[in-house]
Every structure is written in structure tokens, then in C-alpha cells.
Design an enzyme around this catalytic site. Structure first.
Site, mmCIF file in Angstrom:
data_model
loop_
_atom_site.group_PDB
_atom_site.id
_atom_site.type_symbol
_atom_site.label_atom_id
_atom_site.label_comp_id
_atom_site.label_asym_id
_atom_site.label_seq_id
_atom_site.Cartn_x
_atom_site.Cartn_y
_atom_site.Cartn_z
ATOM 1 N N LYS A 2 -0.588 42.687 81.007
ATOM 2 C CA LYS A 2 -0.077 41.444 81.584
ATOM 3 C C LYS A 2 1.403 41.239 81.212
ATOM 4 O O LYS A 2 1.927 41.938 80.331
ATOM 5 C CB LYS A 2 -0.936 40.270 81.078
ATOM 6 N N ASN A 42 -3.204 36.683 76.670
ATOM 7 C CA ASN A 42 -3.961 37.669 75.892
ATOM 8 C C ASN A 42 -3.694 39.135 76.249
ATOM 9 O O ASN A 42 -4.538 39.998 76.075
ATOM 10 C CB ASN A 42 -5.455 37.340 75.945
ATOM 11 N N GLU A 55 -11.863 45.113 91.966
ATOM 12 C CA GLU A 55 -10.495 45.028 91.438
ATOM 13 C C GLU A 55 -9.706 46.311 91.706
ATOM 14 O O GLU A 55 -8.532 46.248 92.068
ATOM 15 C CB GLU A 55 -10.553 44.747 89.924
HETATM 16 N N1 UDP Z 1 -8.351 32.033 80.321
HETATM 17 C C1 UDP Z 1 -7.798 30.928 79.701
HETATM 18 N N2 UDP Z 1 -8.654 29.962 79.189
HETATM 19 C C2 UDP Z 1 -10.001 30.080 79.270
HETATM 20 C C3 UDP Z 1 -10.563 31.210 79.891
HETATM 21 C C4 UDP Z 1 -9.707 32.168 80.406
HETATM 22 O O1 UDP Z 1 -6.578 30.807 79.605
HETATM 23 O O2 UDP Z 1 -10.717 29.186 78.783
HETATM 24 C C5 UDP Z 1 -7.455 33.067 80.906
HETATM 25 C C6 UDP Z 1 -7.263 34.291 79.987
HETATM 26 O O3 UDP Z 1 -5.918 34.758 80.184
HETATM 27 C C7 UDP Z 1 -8.283 35.274 80.546
HETATM 28 C C8 UDP Z 1 -8.219 34.971 82.047
HETATM 29 O O4 UDP Z 1 -8.018 33.560 82.117
HETATM 30 O O5 UDP Z 1 -7.959 36.621 80.236
HETATM 31 C C9 UDP Z 1 -9.472 35.353 82.807
HETATM 32 O O6 UDP Z 1 -10.592 34.760 82.181
HETATM 33 P P1 UDP Z 1 -11.955 35.559 81.936
HETATM 34 O O7 UDP Z 1 -12.983 34.551 81.537
HETATM 35 O O8 UDP Z 1 -12.244 36.393 83.129
HETATM 36 O O9 UDP Z 1 -11.639 36.458 80.657
HETATM 37 P P2 UDP Z 1 -11.393 38.028 80.502
HETATM 38 O O10 UDP Z 1 -12.313 38.724 81.478
HETATM 39 O O11 UDP Z 1 -9.945 38.291 80.806
HETATM 40 O O12 UDP Z 1 -11.737 38.328 79.071
#
Ligand code: UDP
Ligand code: MG
Length: 169
Positions: free
Chosen positions: A11, A123, A137
Site C-alpha cells: 500500500k 497497515n 482480485e
Molecule cells: N480497515 C480499517 N478499520 C477497520 C477495518 C479495516 O481501517 O476497522 C482498513 C485496513 O486498512 C484494512 C482494510 O480496511 O486492511 C480492509 O479491511 P479488511 O477487514 O478486509 O482487512 P484485511 O483483509 O486487509 O486484513
């Protein structure tokens, strides 16, 4: 153990923090194969398709700004496709939990992620979470001829003036 594919996105915060080499080194430990890799300037349209499942959530607008590079000097991301035994689980284990404060300290997100004042979890990496989302994706981010293997069926489509190999619908 199934041979699977997964999409990884480094990212904009990962690019800004000069972590490309570090992150790829970590993934190299898995012995998975990289079958596609490119730098991408993420459009709002691509961001919205990629994060469609999160539309309407409180962090959605910030997330779109984040992935389209609005919060960083660098607008681009790096997109990679990894292939091999249990690729999805192996890559997500190295990435760590979504919340960088809850992620194990030796994971990429635990080491380099942070939570902004807005609450957005910055993250560093995205990684597909299932076989189904990986396929969706990978097809969204990569054209068939950008991968070194034909991992999903393709078809030839005739456009106005030219033919193109596209992912089969
Ligand atoms: N995210 C956030 N707050 C939350 C959940 C997700 O800012 O409470 C952001 C974070 O950058 C995350 C992205 O949204 O990587 C996508 O969320 P997901 O639940 O799909 O998590 P991931 O699959 O990336 O672990
Ligand atoms: Mg996710």
C-alpha cells in the site's frame, strides 16, 4: 495442501516507508513463486471495486483515500501475485492481523503499521483472504498477459480495431 494464488498490494504507506524490498524479502521465506508484479497508480474506480465489500462502513471513505494515495507523497502501489502451496494462509500469516496494534510484533503489520487519528488502520499490505476473493482480485488488478502462467481460463475478444486476450466471463 492446495496450490493457491493470492494478490498482495504494497500500500502507499509501504512505498513511502521504503519497505518494498523488506516486504518482498519476508515473503521470499515462504518459497512461493511470484507470477506477476507491477507498479499501479490506483484510480478511484479500481479502489472502489477492490474494496466493494466495505462500502458503507465508517472507515470506507478514508480507506479509498488511503489506497488511492491521497494520504501519501507516493500515489503508487505495488501489486504482486504469489502462487504455491497454501499461498493465501502463508502470506496472511506474515502480514499479521488487520489492526496493527493487535498484530504480532514480528509481522509486517505489527512492525510497520499504525492507526491514524481518524481511526484508519494504515497497515502497509493487502493480501487476499480466500480462494474466491483472490480470483476476483487478481482478475481485477492483472490482465492475463501480465502473468507468467494462465491461472484462469481466458478468451480472445475482438474490440473495434484489435483483438485482446481477456479473463473469460
Ligand atoms: N480497515 C480499517 N478499520 C477497520 C477495518 C479495516 O481501517 O476497522 C482498513 C485496513 O486498512 C484494512 C482494510 O480496511 O486492511 C480492509 O479491511 P479488511 O477487514 O478486509 O482487512 P484485511 O483483509 O486487509 O486484513
Ligand atoms: Mg480483506
Amino acid at each position: 495442501m492446495p496450490n493457491t494464488k493470492t494478490l498482495v498490494i504494497i500500500k502507499p504507506d509501504g512505498i513511502s516507508k521504503l519497505l518494498i524490498g523488506n516486504i518482498i524479502s519476508r515473503f521470499t521465506e515462504t518459497r512461493l513463486e511470484i507470477i506477476g508484479c507491477k507498479m499501479v497508480r490506483v484510480s478511484k474506480e479500481l479502489a472502489e471495486k477492490h474494496y466493494a465489500e466495505h462500502k458503507g462502513k465508517p472507515f470506507y471513505n478514508d480507506l479509498i483515500d488511503f489506497i488511492t494515495g491521497k494520504l501519501h507523497q507516493h500515489r503508487e502501489v505495488m501489486a504482486l501475485v504469489y502462487s504455491g502451496l497454501n499461498a493465501i494462509e502463508k502470506i496472511r500469516a506474515i502480514c499479521g492481523a488487520t489492526n496493527p496494534e493487535k498484530a504480532e510484533p514480528d509481522t509486517i503489520r505489527g512492525q510497520f503499521g499504525r492507526i491514524l487519528e481518524s481511526g484508519l488502520m494504515e497497515n502497509v499490505v493487502h493480501a487476499s483472504d480466500s480462494v474466491e476473493s483472490a480470483e476476483k482480485e487478481i482478475k481485477l488488478w492483472f490482465e492475463p498477459d501480465e502473468l507468467i502462467q494462465e491461472i484462469y481460463p481466458t478468451e480472445e475478444k475482438v474490440f473495434k480495431n484489435h483483438k485482446k486476450i481477456v479473463w473469460k466471463e
